[in-house]
Design a protein around this motif. Structure first.
Motif, PDB file in Angstrom:
ATOM      1  N   ARG A 177     -16.130  87.418  -6.726  1.00 48.60           N
ATOM      2  CA  ARG A 177     -15.943  88.298  -5.576  1.00 48.60           C
ATOM      3  C   ARG A 177     -15.465  87.487  -4.380  1.00 48.60           C
ATOM      4  NH1 ARG A 177     -18.389  93.414  -6.006  1.00 48.60           N
ATOM      5  NH2 ARG A 177     -19.701  93.668  -7.852  1.00 48.60           N
ATOM      6  N   TRP A 178     -14.794  88.170  -3.460  1.00 46.96           N
ATOM      7  CA  TRP A 178     -14.469  87.555  -2.175  1.00 46.96           C
ATOM      8  C   TRP A 178     -15.748  87.452  -1.359  1.00 46.96           C
ATOM      9  CZ3 TRP A 178     -10.123  85.385  -2.770  1.00 46.96           C
ATOM     10  CH2 TRP A 178      -9.024  86.008  -3.341  1.00 46.96           C
ATOM     11  N   GLY A 205     -11.887  95.892  -0.869  1.00 46.56           N
ATOM     12  CA  GLY A 205     -13.272  95.440  -0.911  1.00 46.56           C
ATOM     13  C   GLY A 205     -13.397  93.976  -1.298  1.00 46.56           C
ATOM     14  N   ASP A 206     -14.570  93.611  -1.824  1.00 50.33           N
ATOM     15  CA  ASP A 206     -14.808  92.207  -2.151  1.00 50.33           C
ATOM     16  C   ASP A 206     -14.535  91.873  -3.615  1.00 50.33           C
ATOM     17  OD1 ASP A 206     -16.914  93.499  -3.323  1.00 50.33           O
ATOM     18  OD2 ASP A 206     -18.479  92.225  -2.475  1.00 50.33           O
ATOM     19  N   ARG A 207     -13.995  92.811  -4.366  1.00 51.47           N
ATOM     20  CA  ARG A 207     -13.669  92.558  -5.762  1.00 51.47           C
ATOM     21  C   ARG A 207     -12.187  92.196  -5.891  1.00 51.47           C
ATOM     22  NH1 ARG A 207     -16.109  97.244  -9.441  1.00 51.47           N
ATOM     23  NH2 ARG A 207     -15.974  95.588 -10.997  1.00 51.47           N
ATOM     24  N   LEU A 238     -18.523  83.362  -5.332  1.00 49.17           N
ATOM     25  CA  LEU A 238     -17.852  83.854  -4.140  1.00 49.17           C
ATOM     26  C   LEU A 238     -16.660  82.962  -3.797  1.00 49.17           C
ATOM     27  CD1 LEU A 238     -20.931  84.765  -1.910  1.00 49.17           C
ATOM     28  CD2 LEU A 238     -19.641  86.240  -3.468  1.00 49.17           C
ATOM     29  N   ARG A 282     -12.851  82.608  -1.164  1.00 49.25           N
ATOM     30  CA  ARG A 282     -12.179  83.018   0.063  1.00 49.25           C
ATOM     31  C   ARG A 282     -10.780  82.431   0.079  1.00 49.25           C
ATOM     32  NH1 ARG A 282     -14.355  80.988   5.468  1.00 49.25           N
ATOM     33  NH2 ARG A 282     -12.200  81.456   6.041  1.00 49.25           N
ATOM     34  N   SER A 290     -16.117  87.965   1.685  1.00 50.14           N
ATOM     35  CA  SER A 290     -16.094  89.153   2.558  1.00 50.14           C
ATOM     36  C   SER A 290     -15.045  90.098   1.982  1.00 50.14           C
ATOM     37  CB  SER A 290     -15.729  88.776   3.997  1.00 50.14           C
ATOM     38  OG  SER A 290     -16.687  87.907   4.557  1.00 50.14           O
ATOM     39  N   PRO A 291     -15.017  91.365   2.413  1.00 54.59           N
ATOM     40  CA  PRO A 291     -13.955  92.243   1.937  1.00 54.59           C
ATOM     41  C   PRO A 291     -12.570  91.630   2.158  1.00 54.59           C
ATOM     42  CG  PRO A 291     -15.615  93.508   3.107  1.00 54.59           C
ATOM     43  CD  PRO A 291     -15.983  92.063   3.286  1.00 54.59           C
ATOM     44  N   ALA A 292     -11.668  91.854   1.217  1.00 52.89           N
ATOM     45  CA  ALA A 292     -10.328  91.267   1.304  1.00 52.89           C
ATOM     46  C   ALA A 292      -9.623  91.664   2.598  1.00 52.89           C
ATOM     47  CB  ALA A 292      -9.498  91.701   0.098  1.00 52.89           C
TER      48      ALA A 292
END
Length: 208
Positions: free
Chosen positions: A88-89, A70-72, A35, A37, A91-93
């Protein structure tokens, strides 16, 4: 005879259940995605001098390019669009970007003050931000360090008479220093910081 048949049916069902559970347990477990951010905090020199006469700005919606919202982490290589595997992020981008916009306005020393719904303070302007690009672009080959592209469409409306106070297209790029996810995320952080800094500076100027 019926009793024997029921017993045989029960045994068959039990054997089937055991067989299925055995099959499921043999399936390989998928490794969890890493994950990431981005904060997107503008540099101090992107902020304006402190202002005494401030004005309120209300976020009035806006869109986020659906394929990257989304989170991808979306990549573009020529005409091909894909997502980075195993990353993945957090949280959603779209959520992370909205948080970055709020932080940029919170740190702003210019006249624009972001107003959230329900606050007592009146908003003189409404700001709409549409994110039209948010992607990793492999423009120098799939193994080379990619370029991060973030593009926005800004609209500022006078809340008193609903007239357009200004509109602007903002696009920035940041080249990753390596073709690794950690380097790509750092480049995203840089690109987001640039566009949020430009958004705040432009809002300060148009509103003033």
């Amino acid at each position: 005879m019926r009793a024997i048949r029921r017993v045989l049916q029960s045994l068959a069902l039990a054997a089937t259940a055991v067989g299925l559970s055995a099959c499921i347990s043999l399936l390989p477990e998928e490794d969890p995605s890493q994950l990431y951010r981005f904060d997107g905090v503008p540099a101090a020199d992107a902020q304006q001098a402190a202002a005494t006469d401030s004005f309120g700005v209300l976020r009035t919606g806006g869109g986020f390019v659906q394929s990257a919202s989304g989170d991808r982490i979306m990549t573009v290589t020529g005409e091909r669009v894909a997502f980075i595997s195993g990353a993945r992020w957090v949280s959603p981008a779209s959520v992370l970007f909205n948080d970055a916009v709020m932080r940029a306005f919170d740190q702003n020393t210019g006249p624009a003050r972001l107003v959230t719904r329900g606050e007592v303070r009146r908003a003189e302007y409404g700001l709409r931000i549409d994110v039209t690009r948010f992607e990793v672009v492999y423009d120098q080959g799939e193994k080379a360090a990619p370029n991060i592209v973030v593009a926005l469409r800004l609209s500022l409306v006078n809340m008193a008479d609903r007239t357009l106070a200004g509109s602007k297209l903002v696009e920035t790029t940041a080249r990753a220093d390596d073709n690794r996810v950690s380097a790509i995320v750092r480049a995203f952080d840089e690109a987001v910081a640039q566009v949020t800094g430009q958004t705040v500076a432009w809002t300060n100027g148009r509103g003033a």
